[in-house]
Scaffold this active site. Structure first.
Site: not given
Lengths: 420, 86
Positions: A175-176, A179, A190, A199, A272, A277
């Site tokens: 996932h990271e 990005h 974002y 996301e 957020d 998310h």
């Protein structure tokens, strides 16, 4: 609508695209050695990215000179401090495992993710030209998070009650790293819908890497995100359930999983970055529905459609409707001999309320076979930005000092809290 | 006077919220709060990357309320724990 070049107006990664190439050429030949070196490097990077994008569209080989081949990983240990990157503890040539589990997990899972992108999509690292994958572990104290800071990955150890160490899950690390892929491709801004797509792409490729590593078909996959980083004190299956958004957890301390799985439940919030998310549940579920309808392994057909959409079709301000129509269009381009694939992608987006079946009178205007963008989604895109909530009368300066001497009174309910 | 601290975002995307009465704050926390009310939040550039935390501090008293938004890197450390702590 293939993009063959770059669009400097998109913003995002200033290191690559903001300075016009002709200006970099002047800087690269300037008398200031440091400036010239930086400009030269940036110019090479820009040229190779442009070439890489052109290669994706045309299939032509990109110049080998600027592209580094093979994985390069570095693991740094922050030892509980917030100072990045920390001390180097393992790099690509160190074959001996560390006595520290987190080191080996960060190293191993980054390697699996690198292999996935190379093997399945022919991508060399997150930027496509061999960027070193830098990970810092043991960041801060009992830190309940993992993040991508624009340059590298950072992992906390968790508080041991709700979260354990964030390196434990392959889907978290993939996932990271995704990005990073997004930053070097679509540069999805974002916040709000583009942020939720950012996301969602990380969850989509995060679970795909896990499924690929486990050899799972779409029917065998659990579609859970973060299951392996939850500590025994957490009441739930995972942080997110891509197949059933909103059902991953119900915890007395954390509340209930707030993800919607349908456009009618889209969450308007200031928190957020506009709920990136939270609303990612909608495109996440669209991916699962498409992948299950198409069948087989997620990375073979559905994953390829999403990858080409992310790296060739979407730009920074893309919204859900844009992603829906582009995935349908990519499905048609990639699988011209089987129109049922594009139809299944369109139906998935319709099932989450982003597209809807076209009335027969609108067939000429349709964008996805028998589907059009749902009116609710069109209205959201056309609507002005969220109305600001009514401002409370501001406290006068130094009110803290004054108020410290008065007895606290009953709270004035904040109007902002209603939007949360 | 009441201070509410909210933490949103992060990989988990879980909103954490905690509140304390001014009288329950440590001297260090009171100083950080005083500084915030005097000078306001520093101008914050957009956070690079993804999955970072965002903090919101709300201060309420009988005069009204004020809110301050902080990217993770600029959040006063002594106040951050209110969002998650008991």
């Amino acid at each position: 609508m293939h993009s063959t070049g770059f669009d400097a107006s998109r913003g995002g990664c200033p290191c690559c695209f903001i300075v016009p190439p002709q200006m970099l050429q002047r800087l690269a030949t300037s008398g200031d050695a440091g400036l010239a070196e930086t400009a030269g490097r940036t110019l090479r990077l820009t040229q190779s990215l442009v070439a890489f994008r052109a290669q994706l569209s045309t299939g032509a080989p990109s110049p080998a000179a600027a592209k580094r081949i093979g994985p390069r990983r570095q693991i740094f240990d922050c030892k509980g401090f917030n100072d990045l990157p920390g001390d180097l503890v393992r790099s690509e040539t160190d074959t001996a495992p560390s006595p520290d589990k987190a080191v080996n997990e960060a190293f191993g899972h980054a390697g699996t993710t690198w292999d996935f992108y190379k093997t399945i999509f022919g991508r060399e690292s997150v930027d496509g030209i061999g960027k070193t994958l830098v990970s810092s572990i043991h960041y801060s104290q009992k830190y309940d998070n993992a993040f991508w800071n624009g340059q590298q990955m950072v992992y906390g150890d968790g508080d041991g009650v709700i979260f354990q160490r964030f390196t434990a899950a392959l889907d978290v690390i993939a996932h990271e790293l995704t990005h990073g892929v997004t930053q070097f491709s679509a540069q999805l801004a974002y916040r709000d819908q583009s942020g939720a797509l950012n996301e969602s792409m990380s969850d989509v490729f995060g679970t795909m890497v896990k499924q690929w590593a486990l050899g799972q078909t779409v029917d065998q996959a659990d579609w859970l995100i973060g299951a392996a980083i939850m500590a025994p004190g957490f009441s739930g299956r995972a942080l997110r359930d891509m197949a059933n958004p909103g059902s991953a957890y119900d915890d007395p301390r954390l509340g209930k999983d707030p993800q919607p799985g349908d456009m009618k439940d889209y969450v308007q919030t200031e928190a957020d970055n506009g709920g990136v998310h939270t609303n990612s549940g909608i495109p996440n579920r669209a991916f699962v529905l498409a992948a299950k309808a198409i069948g087989g392994n997620s990375w073979e057909k559905t994953g390829k459609i999403w990858y080409v959409t992310l790296t060739e079709r979407l730009t920074g301000n893309a919204d859900f409707a844009k992603c829906a129509t582009e995935t349908v269009s990519v499905a048609r381009d990639l699988f011209p001999e089987d129109s049922s694939i594009a139809a299944k992608v369109a139906k998935a987006w319709a099932d989450v309320g982003v597209l809807e079946e076209a009335p027969s009178t609108a067939l000429l205007a349709n964008i996805a076979g028998a589907y059009v963008i749902a009116p609710r989604v069109r209205e959201m895109a056309a609507a002005a930005p969220l109305p600001k909530t009514k401002k409370k009368k501001p406290l006068p300066p130094r009110a803290a000092g004054k108020a410290a001497r008065v007895t606290p009174k009953k709270k004035a309910k904040s109007s902002r809290s209603k939007t949360r | 006077m009441k201070i509410i601290v909210e933490r949103s975002g992060g990989f988990a995307g879980i909103l954490r919220r905690g509140e304390k009465e001014l009288s329950a704050l440590s001297p260090e926390q009171q100083m950080a709060l005083q500084k915030l009310l005097d000078a306001g939040a520093p101008p914050a550039p957009a956070q690079m990357g993804a999955d970072r935390f965002t903090y919101r501090i709300e201060v309420q008293d009988e005069h009204g309320s004020r809110s301050f938004i902080f990217p993770e890197a600029l959040m006063p450390a002594s106040l951050a724990g209110i969002a998650t702590g008991p």
